[in-house]
Write a protein that holds these residues in place. Structure first.
Motif, short mmCIF file in Angstrom:
data_model
loop_
_atom_site.label_atom_id
_atom_site.label_comp_id
_atom_site.label_asym_id
_atom_site.label_seq_id
_atom_site.Cartn_x
_atom_site.Cartn_y
_atom_site.Cartn_z
N ALA A 152 -9.71 4.74 15.01
CA ALA A 152 -8.53 5.56 15.32
C ALA A 152 -7.66 5.60 14.08
O ALA A 152 -7.29 4.56 13.54
CB ALA A 152 -7.76 4.93 16.48
N ILE A 181 2.43 5.56 6.02
CA ILE A 181 2.31 4.18 6.52
C ILE A 181 3.06 3.18 5.62
O ILE A 181 3.79 2.33 6.13
CB ILE A 181 0.82 3.77 6.71
CG1 ILE A 181 0.19 4.57 7.85
CG2 ILE A 181 0.67 2.28 6.95
CD1 ILE A 181 0.58 4.14 9.25
N SER A 184 -1.14 -3.44 11.04
CA SER A 184 -0.48 -3.73 9.77
C SER A 184 -0.01 -5.19 9.77
O SER A 184 0.06 -5.83 10.82
CB SER A 184 0.70 -2.79 9.55
OG SER A 184 1.88 -3.39 9.97
N ASP A 197 -11.34 -3.38 4.54
CA ASP A 197 -11.18 -3.30 3.08
C ASP A 197 -11.72 -4.53 2.38
O ASP A 197 -11.15 -4.99 1.38
CB ASP A 197 -9.71 -3.11 2.69
CG ASP A 197 -9.14 -1.81 3.24
OD1 ASP A 197 -9.93 -1.00 3.76
OD2 ASP A 197 -7.91 -1.62 3.16
N VAL A 220 -18.89 6.47 3.27
CA VAL A 220 -20.22 6.96 2.89
C VAL A 220 -20.15 8.49 2.77
O VAL A 220 -19.79 9.18 3.72
CB VAL A 220 -21.27 6.57 3.95
CG1 VAL A 220 -22.64 7.11 3.54
CG2 VAL A 220 -21.29 5.06 4.10
N GLU A 221 -20.46 8.99 1.58
CA GLU A 221 -20.32 10.43 1.34
C GLU A 221 -21.63 11.13 1.02
O GLU A 221 -21.73 12.34 1.15
CB GLU A 221 -19.30 10.67 0.22
CG GLU A 221 -17.89 10.23 0.61
CD GLU A 221 -16.84 10.50 -0.46
OE1 GLU A 221 -17.22 10.86 -1.58
OE2 GLU A 221 -15.66 10.32 -0.14
#
Ligand code: C2E
Ligand code: CA
Ligand code: CA
Length: 581
Positions: free
Chosen positions: A346, A364, A408, A469, A527-528
């Motif tokens: 989300a 953010i 966060s 991350d 992932v591209e």
């Protein structure tokens, strides 16, 4: 004025005044002290009895080389050549030490004979007092560093020097301790003060003797670098500061890490006033905060416009919540074993009435800075659970589809989070194992202590924890394992580099196998390309997410995707790659 000796008892009030006076008062006759008040005795280190009883010769109270001068001065007044005299000389204390004295004496009569009455000041005292006053006015009481006014004064001098010398360089660094408020509130103000002192000491180690490190107030410091050779020096100084602050501070047994954000403004010939330059450095410091803190930014005029826009953003963001301008988008996460959608992340976005869609990275950070992230985060959580409950009704009970929600750092410091998660699950009817909470590695590094209990409580609700991350912080995987994360999300910077060299692929392979050994799944984000996908498959990564599969989408479209049982073809090249190794 005439005086009799001893002072008449009837003149009680006058006597008390003289006795209590903070200036030495004396009467001399025949080169001897015939009266001395307590302060006079104190200056010379005698008791009052010693001086009065013995009628000590003035010569004994004078430093030898100065005696001829003092004797001559007394003689001239006694002889009536002059009435009064004001001069300085060096006195000798009872213990033999020398003191600087300032004396003011006038001729008078005592019992029919000439005498001198006067006052005496210890200049050593006054010099010290003056120095202390001056020092206090220009320094910060807590750290002893120069304060804002001394800093501004030195900055003004540097600017003047810049006008005269073309080769003279100077720069202002504006420093702000990152998240000091949180540190101060959690440790208490006494330890917060102690931390500021320790930081001040470390800052002093990062500059040359001629430079100025000042405390402007609160958790703000400023540095004036002067007369340096290399234009890179201000940035290098900021690097030294970051290095110097890398080690933990020991605060009464608690290890505390503190970083600073640094704004740099380089002095130009055109720089108008010291205030302007300091403001520019301050603006650059804000930019450094926005870029993620613990770094520096060099001022550029475009930053002013940016700062104004940022302020506007905050005001707008407050309204966005009330006016329901926020949306949650869902990005599919695909299983690399089956090619099926196994869940989604989300991601909040903002549908701004004038500016259109604003991505989370643009608001953010401001929401975190202002605390607005708390209501926003709570809203995303409720909204994501509600939508997810709707998705899963389209699926067989056993389908392992889950929704991930980002948390966060601010949310993790709030005990209410536990109740918010419970309520979001209760109200939506979503089962706990279908909710995943994503926490970034850097947040864990920063709040490991305070957040660990909350993470454990969340986990006991049956919610999955996901480490986001991964690879961007400096943590080790085994250390993070203590927080019992279920899934590790490989940062997209690794995925972006994975097919550029064998070494990068090796790093990813190591992370994947370590995660596996610690019982964690791995999701690759960002992932591209088919090549990246093939590599990830070959390295046995479990899940992937990225534009190659789909961009974040609204709930209705995500449901369509689920309904269609969309299956992505997995790369056959992966098979070949995995055999080659
Ligand atoms: P994140 O948690 O790392 O989220 C993944 C980001 O990568 C998303 O950006 C997503 O759109 C983007 N992305 C996905 N696939 C690709 C790809 O193939 N290539 C590239 N270059 N990017 C890809 P987005 O939506 O802009 O979100 C940015 C960040 O904002 C998120 O990073 C997350 O840290 C934060 N964020 C988003 N929603 C929330 C929220 O509800 N709460 C909190 N606290 N933070 C949020
Ligand atoms: Ca995330
Ligand atoms: Ca991420």
């Amino acid at each position: 004025m005439s005086v009799s000796h001893p002072l008449p008892a009837s003149e009680d009030r006058f006597r008390a005044l003289v006795e209590q006076c903070l200036v030495g008062i004396y009467v001399i006759q025949d080169d001897r002290v015939v009266y001395a008040n307590p302060r006079f005795c104190q200056i010379f280190g005698y008791t009052q009895e010693e001086l009065a009883r013995e009628a000590v010769p003035v010569e004994r109270l004078t430093c030898e080389p100065d005696w001829p001068l003092v004797r001559e001065n007394i003689r001239r007044r006694i002889a009536g050549e002059i009435q009064s005299l004001h001069y300085t000389f060096r006195g000798r204390r009872k213990d033999g030490s020398t003191i600087e004295l300032e004396v003011h004496g006038a001729r008078t009569e005592l019992r029919g004979k000439p005498a001198i009455i006067g006052t005496l000041l210890d200049l050593t005292d006054r010099k010290l007092a003056e120095e202390k006053l001056l020092h206090d006015a220009l320094h910060d009481a807590l750290t002893g560093l120069p304060n804002r006014s001394l800093f501004m004064d030195r900055l003004g001098q540097a600017m003047a020097r810049r006008e005269r010398r073309a080769d003279y360089r100077f720069a202002v660094l504006f420093l702000d301790v990152d998240r000091f408020k949180t540190i101060n509130e959690s440790l208490g103000h006494a330890l917060g003060d102690r931390l500021l002192m320790l930081i001040a000491q470390r800052l002093l180690r990062c500059v040359r003797p001629g430079d100025t490190v000042a405390r402007l107030g609160g958790d703000e410091f400023a540095i004036l670098l002067e007369d340096y050779g290399d234009a890179e020096e201000p940035a290098r100084c900021a690097d030294r500061i970051r290095e110097e602050l890398r080690a933990a501070h020991d605060l009464a047994g608690t290890e505390v890490f503190a970083t600073v954000s640094v704004g740099i403004a380089v002095g130009e010939r055109s720089s108008a006033r010291p205030d302007d330059l300091l403001r520019d450095a301050d603006t650059a410091m804000y930019r450094a905060k926005e870029l993620g803190r613990a770094r520096h930014a060099v001022f550029h005029p475009s930053m002013h416009a940016h700062a104004r826009a940022q302020l506007q953003l905050e005001t707008d963001l407050r309204r966005a919540l009330e006016r329901s301008e926020l949306r949650v988008a869902f990005q599919p996460i695909v299983s690399l074993r089956t090619g099926l959608v196994s869940g989604c992340e989300a991601l909040v976005e903002w549908q701004h009435p004038q500016r259109g869609r604003i991505p989370p990275d643009d608001f953010i950070p401001a929401a975190e800075e202002t605390g607005l992230i708390l209501p926003i985060g709570a809203w995303v959580l409720r909204e994501a659970c509600r939508e997810a409950r709707a998705f899963v009704s389209h699926l067989p009970r056993s389908a392992p589809v889950a929704v991930s929600v980002n948390l966060s750092g601010r949310q993790l410091l709030q005990a209410e989070l536990l109740e918010q998660v419970r309520a979001a699950l209760r109200e939506s009817g979503l089962l706990a194992h279908r909710l995943r909470l994503e926490v970034t590695e850097s947040v864990i590094m920063e709040h490991a202590g305070p957040a660990s209990l909350l993470l454990a409580q969340l986990k006991s609700l049956g919610v999955h924890l996901l480490l986001d991350d991964f690879g961007t912080g400096y943590s080790s995987l085994s250390y993070l394992h203590n927080f019992r994360f279920d899934t590790l999300k490989l940062d997209r910077t690794f995925v972006a580099r994975i097919d550029t060299s064998a070494k990068n692929a090796e790093i990813v392979r190591t992370i994947v196998s370590l995660a596996r050994a610690l019982g964690m799944d791995v999701v690759a984000e960002g992932v591209e390309t088919p090549a990246q996908l093939a590599q990830l498959q070959a390295l046995h990564c479990d899940y992937a997410q990225g534009y190659y599969f789909a961009r974040p989408m609204d709930a209705a479209r995500f449901v369509e995707l689920l309904d269609a049982r969309k299956t992505w073809p997995l790369s056959p090249a992966a098979q070949a790659l995995s055999h080659r190794r």
